[in-house]
Scaffold this motif. Sequence first.
Motif, PDB file in Angstrom:
ATOM      1  N   UNK A   3     -13.013  -6.568 -14.131  1.00  0.00           N
ATOM      2  CA  UNK A   3     -13.295  -6.234 -12.742  1.00  0.00           C
ATOM      3  C   UNK A   3     -12.035  -6.394 -11.901  1.00  0.00           C
ATOM      4  N   UNK A   4     -11.944  -5.592 -10.870  1.00  0.00           N
ATOM      5  CA  UNK A   4     -10.790  -5.671  -9.983  1.00  0.00           C
ATOM      6  C   UNK A   4     -11.099  -6.639  -8.847  1.00  0.00           C
ATOM      7  N   UNK A   5     -10.045  -7.132  -8.216  1.00  0.00           N
ATOM      8  CA  UNK A   5     -10.206  -8.066  -7.105  1.00  0.00           C
ATOM      9  C   UNK A   5     -10.537  -7.350  -5.806  1.00  0.00           C
ATOM     10  N   UNK A   6     -10.047  -6.122  -5.658  1.00  0.00           N
ATOM     11  CA  UNK A   6     -10.218  -5.376  -4.422  1.00  0.00           C
ATOM     12  C   UNK A   6     -10.757  -3.979  -4.732  1.00  0.00           C
ATOM     13  N   UNK A   7     -11.869  -3.613  -4.105  1.00  0.00           N
ATOM     14  CA  UNK A   7     -12.447  -2.288  -4.251  1.00  0.00           C
ATOM     15  C   UNK A   7     -12.265  -1.557  -2.927  1.00  0.00           C
ATOM     16  N   UNK A  12     -11.644   6.368   2.987  1.00  0.00           N
ATOM     17  CA  UNK A  12     -11.149   5.422   4.003  1.00  0.00           C
ATOM     18  C   UNK A  12      -9.651   5.177   3.827  1.00  0.00           C
ATOM     19  N   UNK A  13      -9.233   5.035   2.571  1.00  0.00           N
ATOM     20  CA  UNK A  13      -7.831   4.765   2.276  1.00  0.00           C
ATOM     21  C   UNK A  13      -6.929   5.896   2.762  1.00  0.00           C
ATOM     22  N   UNK A  14      -7.299   7.140   2.488  1.00  0.00           N
ATOM     23  CA  UNK A  14      -6.424   8.247   2.883  1.00  0.00           C
ATOM     24  C   UNK A  14      -6.521   8.566   4.375  1.00  0.00           C
ATOM     25  N   UNK A  15      -7.617   8.192   5.014  1.00  0.00           N
ATOM     26  CA  UNK A  15      -7.724   8.426   6.457  1.00  0.00           C
ATOM     27  C   UNK A  15      -6.971   7.369   7.251  1.00  0.00           C
ATOM     28  N   UNK A  20      -6.342  -2.846   2.730  1.00  0.00           N
ATOM     29  CA  UNK A  20      -6.712  -4.180   3.199  1.00  0.00           C
ATOM     30  C   UNK A  20      -5.837  -4.633   4.362  1.00  0.00           C
ATOM     31  N   UNK A  21      -5.651  -3.737   5.325  1.00  0.00           N
ATOM     32  CA  UNK A  21      -4.895  -4.044   6.526  1.00  0.00           C
ATOM     33  C   UNK A  21      -3.398  -3.871   6.394  1.00  0.00           C
ATOM     34  N   UNK A  22      -2.909  -3.480   5.223  1.00  0.00           N
ATOM     35  CA  UNK A  22      -1.475  -3.332   4.991  1.00  0.00           C
ATOM     36  C   UNK A  22      -1.117  -1.854   4.952  1.00  0.00           C
ATOM     37  N   UNK A  24       2.498   1.064   5.238  1.00  0.00           N
ATOM     38  CA  UNK A  24       3.946   1.169   5.219  1.00  0.00           C
ATOM     39  C   UNK A  24       4.468   0.787   6.601  1.00  0.00           C
ATOM     40  N   UNK A  25       5.630   0.175   6.620  1.00  0.00           N
ATOM     41  CA  UNK A  25       6.200  -0.317   7.874  1.00  0.00           C
ATOM     42  C   UNK A  25       5.904  -1.784   8.115  1.00  0.00           C
ATOM     43  N   UNK A  26       4.935  -2.342   7.378  1.00  0.00           N
ATOM     44  CA  UNK A  26       4.613  -3.763   7.517  1.00  0.00           C
ATOM     45  C   UNK A  26       5.573  -4.610   6.683  1.00  0.00           C
ATOM     46  N   UNK A  27       5.619  -5.876   6.979  1.00  0.00           N
ATOM     47  CA  UNK A  27       6.448  -6.811   6.223  1.00  0.00           C
ATOM     48  C   UNK A  27       5.840  -7.068   4.846  1.00  0.00           C
ATOM     49  N   UNK A  28       6.682  -7.234   3.837  1.00  0.00           N
ATOM     50  CA  UNK A  28       6.198  -7.573   2.504  1.00  0.00           C
ATOM     51  C   UNK A  28       5.502  -8.928   2.521  1.00  0.00           C
ATOM     52  N   UNK A  29       5.816  -9.769   3.486  1.00  0.00           N
ATOM     53  CA  UNK A  29       5.148 -11.073   3.608  1.00  0.00           C
ATOM     54  C   UNK A  29       3.648 -10.890   3.846  1.00  0.00           C
ATOM     55  N   UNK A  30       3.266  -9.849   4.549  1.00  0.00           N
ATOM     56  CA  UNK A  30       1.844  -9.570   4.773  1.00  0.00           C
ATOM     57  C   UNK A  30       1.148  -9.273   3.450  1.00  0.00           C
ATOM     58  N   UNK A  31       1.799  -8.526   2.573  1.00  0.00           N
ATOM     59  CA  UNK A  31       1.221  -8.237   1.253  1.00  0.00           C
ATOM     60  C   UNK A  31       1.037  -9.532   0.461  1.00  0.00           C
ATOM     61  N   UNK A  32       2.015 -10.418   0.528  1.00  0.00           N
ATOM     62  CA  UNK A  32       1.887 -11.707  -0.167  1.00  0.00           C
ATOM     63  C   UNK A  32       0.733 -12.523   0.391  1.00  0.00           C
ATOM     64  N   UNK A  33       0.535 -12.458   1.701  1.00  0.00           N
ATOM     65  CA  UNK A  33      -0.579 -13.195   2.316  1.00  0.00           C
ATOM     66  C   UNK A  33      -1.928 -12.683   1.827  1.00  0.00           C
ATOM     67  N   UNK A  34      -2.034 -11.382   1.623  1.00  0.00           N
ATOM     68  CA  UNK A  34      -3.301 -10.788   1.193  1.00  0.00           C
ATOM     69  C   UNK A  34      -3.486 -10.885  -0.320  1.00  0.00           C
ATOM     70  N   UNK A  35      -2.463 -10.539  -1.091  1.00  0.00           N
ATOM     71  CA  UNK A  35      -2.592 -10.422  -2.544  1.00  0.00           C
ATOM     72  C   UNK A  35      -2.049 -11.618  -3.316  1.00  0.00           C
ATOM     73  N   UNK A  36      -1.401 -12.555  -2.631  1.00  0.00           N
ATOM     74  CA  UNK A  36      -0.865 -13.729  -3.306  1.00  0.00           C
ATOM     75  C   UNK A  36       0.498 -13.451  -3.900  1.00  0.00           C
ATOM     76  N   UNK A  37       0.937 -14.330  -4.789  1.00  0.00           N
ATOM     77  CA  UNK A  37       2.265 -14.136  -5.388  1.00  0.00           C
ATOM     78  C   UNK A  37       2.282 -12.940  -6.340  1.00  0.00           C
ATOM     79  N   UNK A  38       3.439 -12.315  -6.447  1.00  0.00           N
ATOM     80  CA  UNK A  38       3.593 -11.174  -7.332  1.00  0.00           C
ATOM     81  C   UNK A  38       3.389 -11.588  -8.782  1.00  0.00           C
ATOM     82  N   UNK A  39       3.006 -10.622  -9.592  1.00  0.00           N
ATOM     83  CA  UNK A  39       2.827 -10.839 -11.029  1.00  0.00           C
ATOM     84  C   UNK A  39       4.161 -11.155 -11.697  1.00  0.00           C
ATOM     85  N   UNK A  40       5.206 -10.491 -11.251  1.00  0.00           N
ATOM     86  CA  UNK A  40       6.564 -10.678 -11.763  1.00  0.00           C
ATOM     87  C   UNK A  40       7.486 -10.867 -10.563  1.00  0.00           C
ATOM     88  N   UNK A  41       8.663 -11.456 -10.771  1.00  0.00           N
ATOM     89  CA  UNK A  41       9.606 -11.523  -9.649  1.00  0.00           C
ATOM     90  C   UNK A  41       9.942 -10.117  -9.154  1.00  0.00           C
TER      91      UNK A  41
END
Length: 136
Positions: A3-7, A12-15, A20-22, A24-41
Amino acid sequence: MESSKFLVDLMDLIETKRLHGISTGDSIALARNVFGPEELPKARLGRRSKLYSHLYGNLNFIEENDVIISIIIDLHGNRQKIVDISYKKRSVSDWIILFKNKKWNIRNNDEVISFGSIGASLDFSPSGKLEMVSLT
């Protein structure tokens, strides 16, 4: 199938062009806040490139100077599905009609049917299965 974490709903996505609120143009820090640490560096895309990839299973953020410039969701590969997309199953001809009505660009070859608009592109298999979504 795991199962995936986010459905996310495709339409909605293309409109909204937001995952999940992120967007283009947003800070990568916002992605970390939503999705947690990256799988790889984070990884530089090329030896002299200023672009970096931040990988979360089937979700990839491309950033430059800590700003997200692209969001890619790969539904075709074997990586863990962090994001899955729900959408109404349609035939290829139905997808073509839908996106022609939305005035999207359509490219069709034997292996991939691509639909593109400002800020979004979708790739489908010849059977009509969604394979990849890119937000730019």
